[in-house]
Design an enzyme around this catalytic site. Structure first.
Site, PDB file in Angstrom:
ATOM      1  N   ALA A   1       0.853  -1.195   0.000  1.00 33.49           N
ATOM      2  CA  ALA A   1       0.000   0.000   0.000  1.00 33.49           C
ATOM      3  C   ALA A   1       0.885   1.239   0.000  1.00 33.49           C
ATOM      4  CB  ALA A   1      -0.923   0.006   1.226  1.00 33.49           C
TER       5      ALA A   1
ATOM      6  N   ILE B   1       5.591  -0.932   1.979  1.00 35.08           N
ATOM      7  CA  ILE B   1       5.170   0.443   1.747  1.00 35.08           C
ATOM      8  C   ILE B   1       5.600   0.854   0.335  1.00 35.08           C
ATOM      9  CG2 ILE B   1       7.238   1.474   2.835  1.00 35.08           C
ATOM     10  CD1 ILE B   1       3.694   2.964   3.020  1.00 35.08           C
ATOM     11  N   LYS B   2       4.623   1.294  -0.446  1.00 40.35           N
ATOM     12  CA  LYS B   2       4.942   1.771  -1.800  1.00 40.35           C
ATOM     13  C   LYS B   2       5.327   3.248  -1.705  1.00 40.35           C
ATOM     14  CE  LYS B   2       2.369   0.503  -5.287  1.00 40.35           C
ATOM     15  NZ  LYS B   2       1.104   0.346  -6.057  1.00 40.35           N
ATOM     16  N   VAL B   3       6.497   3.554  -2.235  1.00 42.07           N
ATOM     17  CA  VAL B   3       7.016   4.924  -2.170  1.00 42.07           C
ATOM     18  C   VAL B   3       7.370   5.371  -3.582  1.00 42.07           C
ATOM     19  CG1 VAL B   3       8.802   6.407  -1.185  1.00 42.07           C
ATOM     20  CG2 VAL B   3       7.983   4.420   0.120  1.00 42.07           C
TER      21      VAL B   3
END
Ligand code: G3P
Length: 226
Positions: free
Chosen positions: A58, A85-87
């Site tokens: 996400a 964690i999508k960054v």
């Protein structure tokens, strides 16, 4: 190559995980915004459907390192061991990846459109990089070629970061990145179905049933055919 589902639609997730060998779910702010309910509850529900062992990716919404790290720590504390964690690969995002790596939070570098963005994200500590294949095609680039370049750069540099190719419009794009060596893809529910669909498979199965029933009777199967 493994398959993830790119959606926050709970019914689609249940169906695909029931049918196919899915390894995780990816979302982004646009995908989440199409669902009803609170952001964190949607993610918790996805986690409860797919179980603790599958990957859940996400995205952070913030665009500064400090805020991205805060979002990541919050989500990571709630969504379990296999959370990523999508960054986005903006400068502050790259800075955040370096900080998140030190904290042991798993990272997927997202909104990747060039091989250099992927390599810099990998050097900053990303576990996955997500090149957007069809969005590259849509601006007259070649998304599959970009994936090929990332495969080559990672192989040349012995980089452990994996490719999670994303943004697909058709099954052929998926097959092409698979042939190039992408370790994973994330696809929507429709494309997941299309990857397994073939009219001759359907026709062959219908024909097998028809031929069998013509001899053994309607509804006959292995355990009751005489
Ligand atoms: O998760 C990000 C990526 O899948 C975006 O896909 O179809 O909106 O280009 P799309």
């Amino acid at each position: 190559m493994i398959y993830l589902l790119d959606t926050a639609n709970l019914e689609q997730i249940k169906r695909a995980f029931n049918l196919y060998p899915m390894e995780g779910v990816t979302t982004n702010p646009t995908i989440i915004s199409k669902q009803k309910g609170s952001f964190i509850n949607i993610l918790k529900e996805i986690r409860s459907i797919i179980g603790e062992n599958k990957m859940l990716h996400a995205q952070a919404i913030s665009t500064t390192c400090e805020e991205i790290v805060k979002e990541a720590e919050y989500l990571n504390g709630i969504l379990g061991e296999n959370f990523y964690i999508k960054v986005p690969v903006i400068p502050e995002g790259i800075k955040a990846m370096k900080a998140l790596k030190k904290k042991g939070i798993k990272i997927t570098a997202t909104a990747v459109f060039t091989a250099q963005q992927a390599l810099i994200a990998a050097n900053a500590g990303a576990d996955f990089v997500a090149p957007y294949v069809n969005r590259i095609d849509n601006i007259s680039g070649n998304g599959v070629d970009v994936v090929g370049q990332i495969v080559e750069l990672f192989a040349n540099g012995n980089v452990n970061t994996k490719i999670l190719a994303a943004s697909f419009k058709n099954a052929q794009q998926v097959n092409e990145v698979a042939l190039l060596g992408a370790e994973s893809v994330t696809v929507n529910a429709e494309i997941m179905d299309k990857l397994i669909d073939h009219p001759l498979t359907t026709w062959s199965v219908d024909q097998f049933v028809k031929d069998f029933e013509s001899v053994y009777g309607e509804g006959a199967v292995a355990y009751n055919a005489k």
